[in-house]
Design an enzyme around this catalytic site. Structure first.
Site, PDB file in Angstrom:
ATOM      1  N   GLU A  73       0.806  -1.230   0.000  1.00 27.21           N
ATOM      2  CA  GLU A  73       0.000   0.000   0.000  1.00 27.21           C
ATOM      3  C   GLU A  73       0.835   1.275   0.000  1.00 27.21           C
ATOM      4  O   GLU A  73       0.590   2.197   0.789  1.00 27.21           O
ATOM      5  CB  GLU A  73      -0.968  -0.027   1.195  1.00 27.21           C
ATOM      6  CG  GLU A  73      -1.887  -1.253   1.188  1.00 27.21           C
ATOM      7  CD  GLU A  73      -2.864  -1.318   2.343  1.00 27.21           C
ATOM      8  OE1 GLU A  73      -3.648  -2.289   2.391  1.00 27.21           O
ATOM      9  OE2 GLU A  73      -2.853  -0.403   3.194  1.00 27.21           O
TER      10      GLU A  73
ATOM     11  N   ASN B 260       2.277  -5.173  -3.105  1.00 32.98           N
ATOM     12  CA  ASN B 260       0.876  -5.510  -2.816  1.00 32.98           C
ATOM     13  C   ASN B 260       0.053  -4.247  -2.573  1.00 32.98           C
ATOM     14  O   ASN B 260       0.519  -3.333  -1.888  1.00 32.98           O
ATOM     15  CB  ASN B 260       0.846  -6.401  -1.558  1.00 32.98           C
ATOM     16  CG  ASN B 260      -0.474  -7.121  -1.337  1.00 32.98           C
ATOM     17  OD1 ASN B 260      -0.960  -7.806  -2.227  1.00 32.98           O
ATOM     18  ND2 ASN B 260      -1.053  -6.946  -0.158  1.00 32.98           N
TER      19      ASN B 260
ATOM     20  N   HIS C 284     -10.269  -6.462  -2.022  1.00 30.28           N
ATOM     21  CA  HIS C 284     -11.298  -6.258  -0.996  1.00 30.28           C
ATOM     22  C   HIS C 284     -12.418  -5.487  -1.695  1.00 30.28           C
ATOM     23  O   HIS C 284     -12.306  -4.279  -1.877  1.00 30.28           O
ATOM     24  CB  HIS C 284     -10.753  -5.434   0.165  1.00 30.28           C
ATOM     25  CG  HIS C 284      -9.665  -6.100   0.938  1.00 30.28           C
ATOM     26  ND1 HIS C 284      -9.881  -7.206   1.715  1.00 30.28           N
ATOM     27  CD2 HIS C 284      -8.339  -5.802   1.041  1.00 30.28           C
ATOM     28  CE1 HIS C 284      -8.737  -7.558   2.288  1.00 30.28           C
ATOM     29  NE2 HIS C 284      -7.790  -6.730   1.892  1.00 30.28           N
TER      30      HIS C 284
ATOM     31  N   GLU D 201      -5.886 -10.871  -1.202  1.00 28.53           N
ATOM     32  CA  GLU D 201      -6.654 -10.673   0.040  1.00 28.53           C
ATOM     33  C   GLU D 201      -8.152 -10.599  -0.236  1.00 28.53           C
ATOM     34  O   GLU D 201      -8.861  -9.797   0.379  1.00 28.53           O
ATOM     35  CB  GLU D 201      -6.205  -9.371   0.722  1.00 28.53           C
ATOM     36  CG  GLU D 201      -4.726  -9.250   0.990  1.00 28.53           C
ATOM     37  CD  GLU D 201      -4.348  -8.001   1.775  1.00 28.53           C
ATOM     38  OE1 GLU D 201      -3.148  -7.677   1.813  1.00 28.53           O
ATOM     39  OE2 GLU D 201      -5.252  -7.371   2.372  1.00 28.53           O
TER      40      GLU D 201
ATOM     41  N   ASP E 274     -12.046 -10.649  -0.474  1.00 32.04           N
ATOM     42  CA  ASP E 274     -13.305 -10.838   0.233  1.00 32.04           C
ATOM     43  C   ASP E 274     -14.328  -9.980  -0.493  1.00 32.04           C
ATOM     44  O   ASP E 274     -13.977  -8.982  -1.135  1.00 32.04           O
ATOM     45  CB  ASP E 274     -13.234 -10.527   1.737  1.00 32.04           C
ATOM     46  CG  ASP E 274     -12.431  -9.279   2.085  1.00 32.04           C
ATOM     47  OD1 ASP E 274     -11.749  -9.285   3.127  1.00 32.04           O
ATOM     48  OD2 ASP E 274     -12.494  -8.296   1.305  1.00 32.04           O
TER      49      ASP E 274
HETATM   50  C1  XIL Z   1      -5.796  -6.263   8.461  1.00 29.33           C
HETATM   51  C2  XIL Z   1      -6.170  -7.429   9.370  1.00 29.33           C
HETATM   52  O1  XIL Z   1      -7.102  -8.262   8.726  1.00 29.33           O
HETATM   53  C3  XIL Z   1      -6.792  -6.869  10.647  1.00 29.33           C
HETATM   54  O2  XIL Z   1      -7.055  -7.929  11.544  1.00 29.33           O
HETATM   55  C4  XIL Z   1      -5.848  -5.871  11.288  1.00 29.33           C
HETATM   56  O3  XIL Z   1      -6.475  -5.265  12.388  1.00 29.33           O
HETATM   57  C5  XIL Z   1      -5.450  -4.799  10.283  1.00 29.33           C
HETATM   58  O4  XIL Z   1      -4.906  -5.402   9.108  1.00 29.33           O
HETATM   59  N1  XIL Z   1      -4.731  -4.730   3.756  1.00 29.33           N
HETATM   60  C6  XIL Z   1      -3.720  -5.522   4.175  1.00 29.33           C
HETATM   61  C7  XIL Z   1      -3.905  -6.382   5.352  1.00 29.33           C
HETATM   62  O5  XIL Z   1      -2.700  -5.582   3.466  1.00 29.33           O
HETATM   63  O6  XIL Z   1      -2.682  -6.598   6.005  1.00 29.33           O
HETATM   64  C8  XIL Z   1      -4.924  -5.808   6.302  1.00 29.33           C
HETATM   65  O7  XIL Z   1      -5.159  -6.774   7.311  1.00 29.33           O
HETATM   66  C9  XIL Z   1      -6.188  -5.497   5.563  1.00 29.33           C
HETATM   67  C10 XIL Z   1      -5.972  -4.520   4.455  1.00 29.33           C
END
Ligand code: XIL
Length: 365
Positions: A174, A216, A252, A282, A284
């Protein structure tokens, strides 16, 4: 997070009209053939066909983010081991989780995930060496020179500790801003300069020459300003000879406006043309704002998972799909976006329609 509206969106209008008719052009795949269990007759996750078998047949990794404190839960561990061949530590390998006080590194929780993965015949992805969201408190206040030392020690010691135990690392996470100037204004950029990204990759390669190294990010899955900036960043790193092997697209997303499959495919293909691997890192799919009954929302979610996982399956340089968790009982989405059912298995670990959408996509049907 800005997303370009995809063809899947047309599907929603049909659902809202109360009948599930997949219109031509909805996506370039045949209608999923697996049954769509209702919320009442869904089989247990431990009784349905393993996703990892279908993934293996398609030459892909199918992964999940896991929490080490849940590995002792039999249902959690049972569904995880049955379906996934790739695990990512949801939090345990992040800087502030490992080095809570300067120089004192606790690898216990991350090691537990590696041990579980090994025992279950899974590969492991390290996540994430450098992320503005997990900078230890003590590091944020350091001088530029001192942060440089801490930054280098962190990458060297963590990548060295997990050398041979992880297949890949999310090295930088990020670093692109959602808007305004291209690079996100983090403590790393402020004190170490834009060069910190290239430095992180070089340090990771030195510490673990075998691990695949990924950049990422989120919000750049389709074709938009952010994905253009991610493309420019990694193209520039390649041109400088920086050791980067691929890009992770977090995915996401909400089922109300997912990126289009055509745009995701085009984005993956242009990254692949740079000689990079890509993956969905990641995933969802939020459904709380989808109109209609719960069953209707679950059916839309199934189609979104099916369509987008299918893009990765069709792209030779996409090495796999990781979901950010796998059961609605444990998802960061509830805290971040509000209560939802974003994953493949329900609160009681039953197989949701989404699971069948992923299964069919992995079997290329
Ligand atoms: C999130 C976790 O799922 C949470 O439990 C934590 O509180 C914060 O981080 N992008 C990412 C992940 O790259 O590492 C993040 O994970 C969600 C967004």
């Amino acid at each position: 997070m800005s997303h370009d509206r995809g063809s899947i969106a047309r599907l929603l209008i049909v659902v809202a009209a109360g009948s599930l008719v997949i219109q031509a052009g909805c996506n370039d795949r045949t209608t999923p053939t697996s049954p769509t269990p209702t919320t009442t007759d869904a089989p247990a996750g431990t009784d349905v066909e393993p996703l990892r078998v279908a993934a293996q047949a398609s030459g892909k990794l199918v992964g999940a983010a896991v929490a080490s404190n849940l590995l002792g839960d039999g249902r959690y561990a049972g569904v995880l081991a049955r379906h996934f061949n790739y695990v990512t530590a949801e939090y345990e390998m992040k800087w502030d989780a490992i080095e809570r006080t300067r120089g004192n590194r606790d690898f216990g929780a991350g090691d537990a995930i590696v041990a579980y993965g090994r025992a279950s015949g899974m590969q492991v992805k390290g996540h994430a060496l450098i992320w503005h969201g997990s900078v230890p408190g003590w590091a944020g206040g350091l001088s530029a020179a001192d942060l440089r030392v801490a930054f280098e020690n962190h990458i060297r010691s963590v990548a060295d500790h997990y050398r041979g135990a992880v297949r890949a690392w999310d090295v930088v996470n990020e670093a692109i801003a959602d808007s305004g100037p291209a690079l996100r204004d983090t403590v790393f950029r402020q004190k170490l300069g834009d060069q910190y990204i290239a430095d992180a990759f070089r340090l990771a390669r030195q510490a673990d020459p075998q691990a695949l190294l990924f950049y990422n990010d989120y919000g750049g899955e389709g074709l938009n300003q952010k994905s253009d900036r991610i493309y420019d960043l990694v193209q520039g790193l390649r041109a400088q000879g920086v050791p980067i092997d691929g890009v992770g697209l977090q995915m996401h997303i909400s089922a109300t406006n997912p990126p289009s499959t055509a745009n995701i495919a085009a984005n993956m293909s242009r990254l692949a043309s740079l000689g990079l691997l890509v993956n969905i890192s990641e995933m969802d799919v939020r459904i709380r704002d989808v109109p209609g009954t719960l069953q209707a929302r679950l059916d839309v979610q199934k189609s979104v998972y099916h369509a987008i996982v299918g893009v990765c399956v069709a792209e030779p340089r996409c090495d796999g799909v990781t979901f950010w968790g796998f059961t609605d009982a444990h998802s960061w989405i509830d805290a971040q976006f509000g209560a939802d059912d974003p994953l493949l298995f329900g609160e009681q670990y039953a197989a949701k329609p989404a699971y069948y959408g992923v299964l069919d996509a992995l079997w290329r049907r």
